[in-house]
Structure formats: C-alpha cells, structure tokens
Design a protein around this motif. Sequence first.
Motif, PDB file in Angstrom:
ATOM      1  N   MET A   1       0.851  -1.183   0.000  1.00  0.00           N
ATOM      2  CA  MET A   1       0.000   0.000   0.000  1.00  0.00           C
ATOM      3  C   MET A   1       0.892   1.240   0.000  1.00  0.00           C
ATOM      4  N   ASN A   2       0.588   2.164  -0.829  1.00  0.00           N
ATOM      5  CA  ASN A   2       1.318   3.424  -0.920  1.00  0.00           C
ATOM      6  C   ASN A   2       0.663   4.445   0.002  1.00  0.00           C
ATOM      7  N   SER A   3       1.218   4.562   1.205  1.00  0.00           N
ATOM      8  CA  SER A   3       0.611   5.422   2.218  1.00  0.00           C
ATOM      9  C   SER A   3       1.066   6.871   2.134  1.00  0.00           C
ATOM     10  N   GLY A   4       2.175   7.135   1.483  1.00  0.00           N
ATOM     11  CA  GLY A   4       2.709   8.490   1.439  1.00  0.00           C
ATOM     12  C   GLY A   4       3.497   8.853   2.677  1.00  0.00           C
ATOM     13  N   ALA A   5       3.705   7.864   3.557  1.00  0.00           N
ATOM     14  CA  ALA A   5       4.492   8.102   4.772  1.00  0.00           C
ATOM     15  C   ALA A   5       5.944   8.365   4.385  1.00  0.00           C
ATOM     16  N   TYR A   6       6.679   9.006   5.265  1.00  0.00           N
ATOM     17  CA  TYR A   6       8.080   9.344   5.040  1.00  0.00           C
ATOM     18  C   TYR A   6       8.852   8.129   4.538  1.00  0.00           C
ATOM     19  N   GLY A   7       9.550   8.297   3.438  1.00  0.00           N
ATOM     20  CA  GLY A   7      10.382   7.229   2.892  1.00  0.00           C
ATOM     21  C   GLY A   7       9.645   6.199   2.068  1.00  0.00           C
ATOM     22  N   THR A   8       8.377   6.418   1.799  1.00  0.00           N
ATOM     23  CA  THR A   8       7.601   5.466   0.991  1.00  0.00           C
ATOM     24  C   THR A   8       7.130   6.154  -0.288  1.00  0.00           C
ATOM     25  N   CYS A   9       6.094   5.621  -0.888  1.00  0.00           N
ATOM     26  CA  CYS A   9       5.484   6.225  -2.071  1.00  0.00           C
ATOM     27  C   CYS A   9       4.099   6.754  -1.734  1.00  0.00           C
ATOM     28  N   LYS A  10       3.659   7.712  -2.533  1.00  0.00           N
ATOM     29  CA  LYS A  10       2.297   8.235  -2.412  1.00  0.00           C
ATOM     30  C   LYS A  10       1.374   7.366  -3.256  1.00  0.00           C
ATOM     31  N   SER A  11       0.079   7.567  -3.105  1.00  0.00           N
ATOM     32  CA  SER A  11      -0.888   6.757  -3.864  1.00  0.00           C
ATOM     33  C   SER A  11      -0.753   6.979  -5.368  1.00  0.00           C
ATOM     34  N   TYR A  18      11.629  12.179   1.770  1.00  0.00           N
ATOM     35  CA  TYR A  18      12.674  11.267   2.236  1.00  0.00           C
ATOM     36  C   TYR A  18      13.952  12.060   2.453  1.00  0.00           C
ATOM     37  N   CYS A  19      14.869  11.520   3.246  1.00  0.00           N
ATOM     38  CA  CYS A  19      16.155  12.168   3.480  1.00  0.00           C
ATOM     39  C   CYS A  19      16.939  12.177   2.178  1.00  0.00           C
TER      40      CYS A  19
END
Length: 86
Positions: A1-11, A18-19
């Motif tokens: 699932m693309n949650s858009g949380a830091y370091g992941t992907c958006k929907s 990300y750093c």
Amino acid sequence: MNSGAYGTCKSDRTLAPYCGDGVKASNEACDDGPKNVALATAYGRTVCTSVCTKAPYCGDAHVQAAFEDCEGSFGCSASCTTRVLL
C-alpha cells in the motif's frame, strides 16, 4: 500500500518525502539533497549529513577525535586544535 508516509510512495506512485530530497521534513534536522555529506566524514556547523542530521562542529561541546584535538578547554584554539603554550 502506498501510504505516502516518510520514505515510501504516495498513492499516485510518486515519492513521499525522504532524506536526501532537498526538502527538510518534520523529522529531519536538515536536508541539503545531493549536498548531504556521508556521516563518517561530515563536519562543520552548516553541514548536513546523509541521514539528515546536523554534522558535529568545533564548538558543539564534544571532541570529535577525527577532526579535533580539544573542545573549549584551556589551551584549545578557536579551531579546536591544541595550542602550543610557550
């Protein structure tokens, strides 16, 4: 699932913050993007590390053995090197 949380992907399948993206996120002390310096060699008041933390520097109250001889003690120079007292 693309949650858009830091370091992941958006929907929409684009990268979330990300750093190293050059934009300071709330959990980062700094982020200079490609100018971030490797943690092992990062040193200086204005330097951002590759893990998005501020680099150690002369005057931070901690002796950085790789870069400094001393830190704010008698006989210590403004560049954190030991002065030879005559």
